[in-house]
Design an enzyme around this catalytic site. Structure first.
Site, PDB file in Angstrom:
ATOM      1  CD  GLU A 179     107.382 -96.294 -20.924  1.00 44.69           C
ATOM      2  OE1 GLU A 179     107.042 -97.349 -21.489  1.00 44.69           O
ATOM      3  OE2 GLU A 179     107.867 -96.241 -19.784  1.00 44.69           O
ATOM      4  NE  ARG A 215     102.003 -99.723 -22.890  1.00 46.91           N
ATOM      5  CZ  ARG A 215     102.927 -99.207 -22.086  1.00 46.91           C
ATOM      6  NH1 ARG A 215     102.965 -99.522 -20.810  1.00 46.91           N
ATOM      7  NH2 ARG A 215     103.815 -98.364 -22.556  1.00 46.91           N
ATOM      8  NE  ARG A 243     106.415 -99.854 -23.518  1.00 47.16           N
ATOM      9  CZ  ARG A 243     105.851-101.040 -23.693  1.00 47.16           C
ATOM     10  NH1 ARG A 243     105.848-101.609 -24.879  1.00 47.16           N
ATOM     11  NH2 ARG A 243     105.270-101.674 -22.688  1.00 47.16           N
ATOM     12  CG  HIS A 263     109.517-104.273 -21.528  1.00 44.56           C
ATOM     13  ND1 HIS A 263     109.751-104.235 -20.179  1.00 44.56           N
ATOM     14  CD2 HIS A 263     108.382-103.574 -21.746  1.00 44.56           C
ATOM     15  CE1 HIS A 263     108.797-103.535 -19.583  1.00 44.56           C
ATOM     16  NE2 HIS A 263     107.943-103.131 -20.528  1.00 44.56           N
TER      17      HIS A 263
END
Length: 155
Positions: A114, A125, A129, A144
């Site tokens: 990831e 963050r 992703r 997420h």
């Protein structure tokens, strides 16, 4: 007389409903769907701008998203992955993604990695992703890990 009129009204409603269904199918097949709320599109909330088509990847069963439709930060992350870094979160980027949610194809542990996609305005963050597989495939999540799309790279 009432029965005839009520049947005519019912018939008209059915015709309008059928036309609405056909219109929705045409819009989605031609890629007219835009991203929106949870589950509204393969890009998910706060995801990509638009998706060319809603055709799914036969290997994963996930919807495709063109690389060009990803937000600029995701395209930057893809470039960093291709270059081997450096990554903005070295302790977190490139680590094993366990696929605990089971949304990606089932593979042995260590198959997926990831990478953080920076989220403008996020104090941490953020939720975005990119996941890579050892076979070269890439996946996008804007929420997420609640949903994924397969990235069609180079498009």
């Amino acid at each position: 007389m009432r029965t005839l009129r009520s049947r005519q009204v019912q018939g008209a409603i059915l015709v309008v409903a059928a036309l609405a269904v056909v219109w929705l199918l045409v819009v989605f097949v031609q890629g007219g769907a835009s991203t929106g709320g949870a589950g509204a599109s393969p890009a998910g909330p706060a995801g990509a701008r638009a998706v060319r088509t809603l055709v799914t990847d036969p290997a994963s069963g996930l919807p495709w998203i063109d690389e060009s439709a990803l937000p600029p930060e995701a395209r930057e992350t893809l470039a960093l992955i291709r270059a081997g870094g450096p990554f903005p979160y070295p302790r977190n980027d490139g680590v094993t993604f366990a696929n605990r949610e089971g949304l990606l194809p089932r593979e042995q542990r260590g198959y997926y990695r990831e990478y953080t996609v920076q989220t403008p305005g996020s104090p941490d963050r953020g939720p975005r992703r990119i996941i890579t597989g050892s076979g070269g495939e890439t996946y996008w999540t804007a929420d997420h890990y609640a949903s994924f799309s397969r990235i069609r790279e180079g498009s």
